[in-house]
Design a protein around this motif. Structure first.
Motif, mmCIF file in Angstrom:
data_model
loop_
_atom_site.group_PDB
_atom_site.id
_atom_site.type_symbol
_atom_site.label_atom_id
_atom_site.label_comp_id
_atom_site.label_asym_id
_atom_site.label_seq_id
_atom_site.Cartn_x
_atom_site.Cartn_y
_atom_site.Cartn_z
ATOM 1 N N ALA A 122 50.247 -28.570 5.431
ATOM 2 C CA ALA A 122 51.313 -29.539 5.217
ATOM 3 C C ALA A 122 50.775 -30.958 5.156
ATOM 4 C CB ALA A 122 52.359 -29.438 6.334
ATOM 5 N N LEU A 123 49.903 -31.312 6.092
ATOM 6 C CA LEU A 123 49.472 -32.700 6.230
ATOM 7 C C LEU A 123 48.019 -32.747 6.676
ATOM 8 C CD1 LEU A 123 50.482 -35.708 6.271
ATOM 9 C CD2 LEU A 123 51.038 -35.362 8.677
ATOM 10 N N VAL A 124 47.252 -33.626 6.030
ATOM 11 C CA VAL A 124 45.871 -33.887 6.435
ATOM 12 C C VAL A 124 45.759 -35.384 6.681
ATOM 13 C CG1 VAL A 124 43.429 -33.738 5.859
ATOM 14 C CG2 VAL A 124 45.023 -31.979 5.023
ATOM 15 N N GLU A 125 45.544 -35.762 7.931
ATOM 16 C CA GLU A 125 45.346 -37.173 8.247
ATOM 17 C C GLU A 125 43.849 -37.448 8.235
ATOM 18 O OE1 GLU A 125 46.995 -40.546 11.287
ATOM 19 O OE2 GLU A 125 46.808 -38.502 12.019
ATOM 20 N N CYS A 126 43.438 -38.299 7.314
ATOM 21 C CA CYS A 126 42.019 -38.585 7.110
ATOM 22 C C CYS A 126 41.643 -39.845 7.868
ATOM 23 C CB CYS A 126 41.719 -38.755 5.624
ATOM 24 S SG CYS A 126 42.269 -37.367 4.613
ATOM 25 N N ARG A 127 40.701 -39.708 8.752
ATOM 26 C CA ARG A 127 40.182 -40.851 9.490
ATOM 27 C C ARG A 127 38.695 -40.954 9.237
ATOM 28 N NH1 ARG A 127 43.219 -39.712 15.302
ATOM 29 N NH2 ARG A 127 45.355 -39.988 14.530
ATOM 30 N N LYS A 128 38.128 -42.094 9.564
ATOM 31 C CA LYS A 128 36.711 -42.315 9.292
ATOM 32 C C LYS A 128 35.869 -41.243 9.971
ATOM 33 C CE LYS A 128 37.178 -47.283 8.609
ATOM 34 N NZ LYS A 128 36.735 -48.641 9.008
ATOM 35 N N GLY A 129 35.208 -40.447 9.135
ATOM 36 C CA GLY A 129 34.311 -39.433 9.654
ATOM 37 C C GLY A 129 34.980 -38.166 10.143
ATOM 38 N N ALA A 130 36.313 -38.067 10.049
ATOM 39 C CA ALA A 130 37.006 -36.874 10.548
ATOM 40 C C ALA A 130 38.351 -36.749 9.858
ATOM 41 C CB ALA A 130 37.183 -36.944 12.065
ATOM 42 N N SER A 131 38.981 -35.591 10.018
ATOM 43 C CA SER A 131 40.319 -35.383 9.487
ATOM 44 C C SER A 131 41.064 -34.417 10.400
ATOM 45 C CB SER A 131 40.281 -34.840 8.059
ATOM 46 O OG SER A 131 39.635 -33.585 8.012
ATOM 47 N N ARG A 132 42.372 -34.514 10.384
ATOM 48 C CA ARG A 132 43.226 -33.665 11.209
ATOM 49 C C ARG A 132 44.168 -32.901 10.289
ATOM 50 N NH1 ARG A 132 47.641 -35.920 15.654
ATOM 51 N NH2 ARG A 132 48.345 -33.893 16.451
ATOM 52 N N VAL A 162 60.905 -45.823 14.822
ATOM 53 C CA VAL A 162 59.628 -45.109 14.894
ATOM 54 C C VAL A 162 58.567 -46.040 14.318
ATOM 55 C CG1 VAL A 162 58.353 -43.024 14.311
ATOM 56 C CG2 VAL A 162 60.848 -42.934 14.524
ATOM 57 N N MET A 163 57.634 -46.479 15.158
ATOM 58 C CA MET A 163 56.637 -47.457 14.729
ATOM 59 C C MET A 163 55.252 -47.001 15.178
ATOM 60 S SD MET A 163 56.704 -51.633 15.204
ATOM 61 C CE MET A 163 58.289 -51.735 14.384
ATOM 62 N N THR A 164 54.553 -46.365 14.257
ATOM 63 C CA THR A 164 53.197 -45.898 14.530
ATOM 64 C C THR A 164 52.436 -45.820 13.218
ATOM 65 O OG1 THR A 164 51.847 -44.054 15.330
ATOM 66 C CG2 THR A 164 54.001 -43.503 14.424
ATOM 67 N N ARG A 165 51.122 -46.062 13.287
ATOM 68 C CA ARG A 165 50.272 -45.951 12.096
ATOM 69 C C ARG A 165 49.669 -44.559 11.961
ATOM 70 N NH1 ARG A 165 46.671 -50.913 13.860
ATOM 71 N NH2 ARG A 165 47.226 -49.899 15.839
ATOM 72 N N ASP A 166 49.977 -43.685 12.902
ATOM 73 C CA ASP A 166 49.488 -42.311 12.870
ATOM 74 C C ASP A 166 50.433 -41.484 11.992
ATOM 75 O OD1 ASP A 166 49.469 -39.438 13.785
ATOM 76 O OD2 ASP A 166 47.805 -40.196 14.992
ATOM 77 N N ALA A 167 49.926 -41.005 10.856
ATOM 78 C CA ALA A 167 50.775 -40.299 9.896
ATOM 79 C C ALA A 167 51.368 -39.026 10.496
ATOM 80 C CB ALA A 167 49.970 -39.958 8.645
ATOM 81 N N HIS A 168 50.589 -38.330 11.313
ATOM 82 C CA HIS A 168 51.079 -37.092 11.915
ATOM 83 C C HIS A 168 52.231 -37.383 12.874
ATOM 84 C CE1 HIS A 168 51.159 -33.530 14.525
ATOM 85 N NE2 HIS A 168 50.705 -32.877 13.482
ATOM 86 N N ASP A 169 52.060 -38.385 13.738
ATOM 87 C CA ASP A 169 53.121 -38.730 14.681
ATOM 88 C C ASP A 169 54.363 -39.252 13.949
ATOM 89 O OD1 ASP A 169 51.679 -37.983 16.882
ATOM 90 O OD2 ASP A 169 51.043 -40.004 17.438
ATOM 91 N N LEU A 170 54.162 -40.106 12.940
ATOM 92 C CA LEU A 170 55.303 -40.634 12.186
ATOM 93 C C LEU A 170 56.114 -39.506 11.572
ATOM 94 C CD1 LEU A 170 56.784 -43.127 10.941
ATOM 95 C CD2 LEU A 170 55.302 -42.827 8.953
ATOM 96 N N ALA A 192 46.925 -38.239 4.086
ATOM 97 C CA ALA A 192 47.190 -39.592 4.574
ATOM 98 C C ALA A 192 45.842 -40.256 4.811
ATOM 99 C CB ALA A 192 48.017 -39.563 5.852
ATOM 100 N N PRO A 193 45.351 -41.048 3.843
ATOM 101 C CA PRO A 193 44.021 -41.647 3.992
ATOM 102 C C PRO A 193 44.039 -42.803 4.972
ATOM 103 C CG PRO A 193 45.040 -42.428 1.982
ATOM 104 C CD PRO A 193 45.981 -41.413 2.576
ATOM 105 N N ALA A 194 42.852 -43.283 5.324
ATOM 106 C CA ALA A 194 42.726 -44.383 6.283
ATOM 107 C C ALA A 194 42.972 -45.713 5.585
ATOM 108 C CB ALA A 194 41.337 -44.359 6.925
ATOM 109 N N VAL A 195 44.229 -45.913 5.184
ATOM 110 C CA VAL A 195 44.632 -47.175 4.568
ATOM 111 C C VAL A 195 44.852 -48.212 5.661
ATOM 112 C CG1 VAL A 195 46.464 -48.318 3.246
ATOM 113 C CG2 VAL A 195 45.679 -46.058 2.569
ATOM 114 N N ASN A 196 44.454 -49.450 5.406
ATOM 115 C CA ASN A 196 44.767 -50.550 6.320
ATOM 116 C C ASN A 196 46.228 -50.919 6.084
ATOM 117 O OD1 ASN A 196 45.132 -53.008 7.630
ATOM 118 N ND2 ASN A 196 43.147 -53.826 7.033
ATOM 119 N N HIS A 197 47.112 -50.449 6.955
ATOM 120 C CA HIS A 197 48.546 -50.603 6.709
ATOM 121 C C HIS A 197 49.027 -52.030 6.905
ATOM 122 C CE1 HIS A 197 48.865 -46.345 6.181
ATOM 123 N NE2 HIS A 197 48.340 -46.114 7.369
#
Length: 523
Positions: free
Chosen positions: A18-28, A59-67, A223-228
């Motif tokens: 469903a969702l892949v949250e991409c962070r620097k060097g890792a993904s969830r 709802v205020m978070t930069r974490d795509a999974h939590d949002l 959800a890439p590591a965009v500077n929101h």
């Protein structure tokens, strides 16, 4: 009237991603079944914390999974998620919405405490993530085995409130657009028409709230590591890397983010063979950017410029081939930028037209927000009831041509007025932006209304000298019928832009800068 709810849209294919949250060097990675389970457990935790149907919950978070998971869980409970731009006038937004609940990452709660956001309305503050915050209850879910059977959910009433999404405030005070469940269903249907999603599609969401829609469309969402807080300053490697690693087939982003992708691909001679579609939104797509993207994607990939607003998204679209053709050979009387035809079920009208057919674009249809939250003053100016539903005035100037296509001429509030003339921003800028060595231009007015000096600000590409940039813009405007009215050209290395997409130009700030600059050199 009922419409498919979150549970129904997420049902089936539990092993699909469903969702892949991409962070620097890792993904969830989260599979659909896992997402459904977490949403139900979050719904229990929210209910235990006191959240009830009808509660408004920021709802205020930069974490795509939590949002995504928290917003879905609130929907399962019958509560109303509220999305606010982090850099907007958050305090005023919370005054308008008077939320019962504030769910956010620790940084958001620190801002809430320091700046008094939501005081005295917020009764249930909850912090996401693993880091504790003194005085704020963590939103913790129990293990699946301890929860027992998942609760049954019923399909929502289509006329019931589903979401409040605040505008970015780039063209005025932010306003909370109310979405009913039918509004969200209409938006998902319109996006389905645009994207024609396939089971194996992978969507790169260049804008965080898009992560909410991707799983409901049935596609894997990256959800890439965009500077929101500043999307144009995102790392291009963190955008292109996930496309290549996960085989993204659809890119959905603003021109600022797409520019980063196109430049990085050109600089490193990278191609994106998995991409079949690019959707640009947030500001007009220029032909030059579309051509740069063409170099990176397969020849048969579709590149679309999508028009809409928070209050009505999407409205229309046009592909890059038609965009180029209408720029080079516009129909008689149709300057500016073509937006394409309205999507099925949507109607566009031009209100308060002048002798040339120029007026304000207004839209009705299933994607249109019926009202602003607690803003009857704004509703009175922009909303009216018709046989085709609520008609929303967009604040954009435009025309309809004989083929039913919309043409965009700029914001109504940005019309430049002088003695005996009126200049629309898009008319001049669409021509000036074709000049070689120019990234973009912006027309602003200096002086009082009806007696303004049209000033064209120029943002050159890094390798273009000041003299070459000015000469190129002058040449591009030489044959434009209104080009002679531009009273001054000013070089500005970087334009101020909106915080959400970094694509819409902040013309109020730019006009103030131009006025000061002209005074400094004696105009």
């Amino acid at each position: 009237m009922t419409v498919p709810g979150i549970a129904a849209r997420l049902a089936g294919r539990p092993d699909a991603v469903a969702l892949v949250e991409c962070r620097k060097g890792a993904s969830r990675t989260t599979r659909r079944g896992e997402l459904v389970g977490r949403c139900h457990r979050l719904a229990r935790a929210l209910r235990e914390a006191g959240v009830r149907p009808g509660h408004k919950a920021v709802v205020m978070t930069r974490d795509a999974h939590d949002l995504t998971a928290v917003s879905y869980a609130l929907g399962l409970l019958g509560a109303v998620p509220v999305l606010i731009e982090p850099r907007a006038e958050v305090g005023r937004c919370l005054q308008d919405v008077a939320p019962d609940v504030f769910v956010g990452e620790p940084l958001a709660h620190l801002g809430r405490r320091a700046l008094g956001w939501g005081r005295p309305h917020v009764r249930i503050p909850l912090v996401t993530g693993s880091a504790p915050l003194p005085g704020v209850r963590r939103l913790v879910t129990r293990t699946p085995d301890a929860d027992g059977p998942l609760p049954r959910t019923r399909e929502p009433d289509g006329d019931g409130p589903a979401l409040i999404a605040f505008t970015s405030g780039s063209t005025g005070r932010p306003k909370g657009a109310e979405y009913r469940h039918t509004t969200l269903a209409g938006q998902l249907d319109a996006l389905t028409t645009l994207m024609d999603p396939r089971p194996d599609d992978v969507l790169l969401a260049g804008f965080l709230p898009v992560a909410l829609l991707g799983p409901l469309l049935g596609v894997t969402t990256l959800a890439p590591a965009v500077n929101h807080l500043a999307p144009a300053r995102s790392s291009p490697e963190e955008l292109v890397g996930p496309v290549l690693e996960h085989g993204a087939s659809i890119l959905l982003a603003s021109p600022a983010v797409l520019t980063l992708i196109a430049r990085h691909c050109a600089r490193h001679r990278i191609t994106l063979p998995s991409v079949r579609q690019v959707l640009s939104f947030g500001a007009p797509l220029r032909v030059r950017l579309a051509e740069a993207l063409r170099e990176a994607v397969p020849d048969d990939a579709e590149i679309l410029s999508v028009y809409g607003a928070t209050e009505c998204l999407p409205v229309s679209s046009i592909d890059d081939h038609d965009l180029r053709a209408t720029r080079d050979r516009p129909p008689a009387g149709h300057a500016g930028t073509c937006l394409g035809r309205p999507l099925p079920g949507l109607r566009a009208r031009i209100l308060d037209t002048d002798a040339t057919g120029l007026g304000e674009i207004a839209v009705s249809g299933p994607t249109v927000s019926p009202a602003y939250h607690a803003r009857p003053d704004a509703d009175a100016v922009t909303k009216s009831d018709t046989d085709h539903g609520v008609l929303h005035r967009t604040g954009d100037l435009g025309r309809l041509d004989d083929e039913g296509r919309l043409w965009f001429l700029g914001r109504k509030a940005h019309l430049i007025t002088g003695p005996g003339f009126g200049l629309t921003t898009e008319d001049i800028e669409a021509a000036a932006d074709t000049a070689p060595g120019i990234r973009r231009t912006a027309l602003v007015g200096v002086g009082t209304a009806v007696c303004q000096l049209p000033v064209l600000c120029v943002e050159p590409l890094p390798a273009t000298s000041r003299g070459a940039a000015l000469a190129a813009v002058r040449a591009a405007l030489k044959d434009h019928p209104e080009g002679h009215r531009v009273g001054a050209l000013l070089i500005r290395p970087r334009f101020p832009t909106d915080p959400r997409h970094n694509s819409k130009i902040d013309r109020m700030r730019l006009a103030g800068w131009a006025a000061r600059h002209l005074r400094g050199r004696g105009r």
